[in-house]
Design an enzyme around this catalytic site. Structure first.
Site, mmCIF file in Angstrom:
data_model
loop_
_atom_site.group_PDB
_atom_site.id
_atom_site.type_symbol
_atom_site.label_atom_id
_atom_site.label_comp_id
_atom_site.label_asym_id
_atom_site.label_seq_id
_atom_site.Cartn_x
_atom_site.Cartn_y
_atom_site.Cartn_z
ATOM 1 C CG HIS A 96 34.504 -39.536 60.687
ATOM 2 N ND1 HIS A 96 34.438 -38.983 59.432
ATOM 3 C CD2 HIS A 96 35.538 -38.936 61.318
ATOM 4 C CE1 HIS A 96 35.409 -38.096 59.302
ATOM 5 N NE2 HIS A 96 36.085 -38.043 60.440
ATOM 6 C CG ASP A 143 27.275 -25.589 83.152
ATOM 7 O OD1 ASP A 143 26.019 -25.600 83.170
ATOM 8 O OD2 ASP A 143 27.920 -24.609 82.722
ATOM 9 C CG ASP A 169 36.838 -35.368 62.540
ATOM 10 O OD1 ASP A 169 37.782 -35.799 61.849
ATOM 11 O OD2 ASP A 169 35.732 -35.062 62.059
ATOM 12 C CE1 TYR A 193 21.928 -22.527 76.110
ATOM 13 C CE2 TYR A 193 23.922 -21.188 75.996
ATOM 14 C CZ TYR A 193 22.914 -21.787 76.732
ATOM 15 O OH TYR A 193 22.899 -21.654 78.094
ATOM 16 C CE1 TYR A 212 28.458 -17.890 80.669
ATOM 17 C CE2 TYR A 212 29.903 -17.422 82.523
ATOM 18 C CZ TYR A 212 28.826 -17.090 81.737
ATOM 19 O OH TYR A 212 28.110 -15.944 81.997
ATOM 20 C CG ASN A 225 28.479 -25.696 79.099
ATOM 21 O OD1 ASN A 225 27.977 -26.506 79.853
ATOM 22 N ND2 ASN A 225 28.244 -24.399 79.187
#
Length: 148
Positions: free
Chosen positions: A22, A30, A64, A112, A130, A132
């Site tokens: 958890h 990508d 979550d 990042y 982009y 991701n």
């Protein structure tokens, strides 16, 4: 092959998903992302675009619900106010699989840094830039105990 488990989820990825606790995070990235350089644990999903991999993972991984934000995406040129068509596709899959959970756009450096600290990275062959996303794992709540 297993009943009820998408064939896209191979043994290595299933083991990582099952081993996550958890609050652990997994990043799906990508084909241009420097995944090998940044990953603590790396799973290659070569030949697969991001959206089917995301859909398969969210079919078995709880998101979550104990925190206000648990889904994070990359931003176009690092600007969270910008979105490409792939981001709308990501949001649609998340709305289907994790209803009520918003996908939060992060600035480039913040995204990042979060990927670098993720439990694992799944490197797809997604050609779009982009494309991701980071998913924070939740729990599977026990069934209600009923009195006879």
């Amino acid at each position: 092959m297993l009943i009820g488990i998408p064939a896209l989820l191979g043994p290595e990825l299933l083991a990582i998903l099952r081993g996550m606790g958890h609050g652990d995070e997994i990043a799906l990235v990508d084909g241009n992302y420097p995944a090998e350089q940044q990953a603590t644990r790396l799973v290659r999903a070569d030949g697969h675009p991001l959206i089917p991999v995301l859909d398969a993972i969210l079919s078995v991984l709880p998101v979550d619900d104990a925190v206000p934000e648990a889904l994070f995406r990359a931003s176009v040129k690092g600007d969270p106010s910008l979105a490409d068509p792939v981001h709308h596709e990501i949001e649609a899959i998340c709305a289907k699989r994790a209803s009520g959970r918003k996908v939060v756009a992060l600035a480039g450096a913040d995204f990042y840094a979060r990927v670098k600290s993720a439990h694992a990275i799944v490197a797809t062959s997604e050609p779009r830039l982009y494309a991701n996303i980071i998913i924070r794992k939740g729990v599977i709540h026990p069934p209600e105990t009923r009195k006879p």
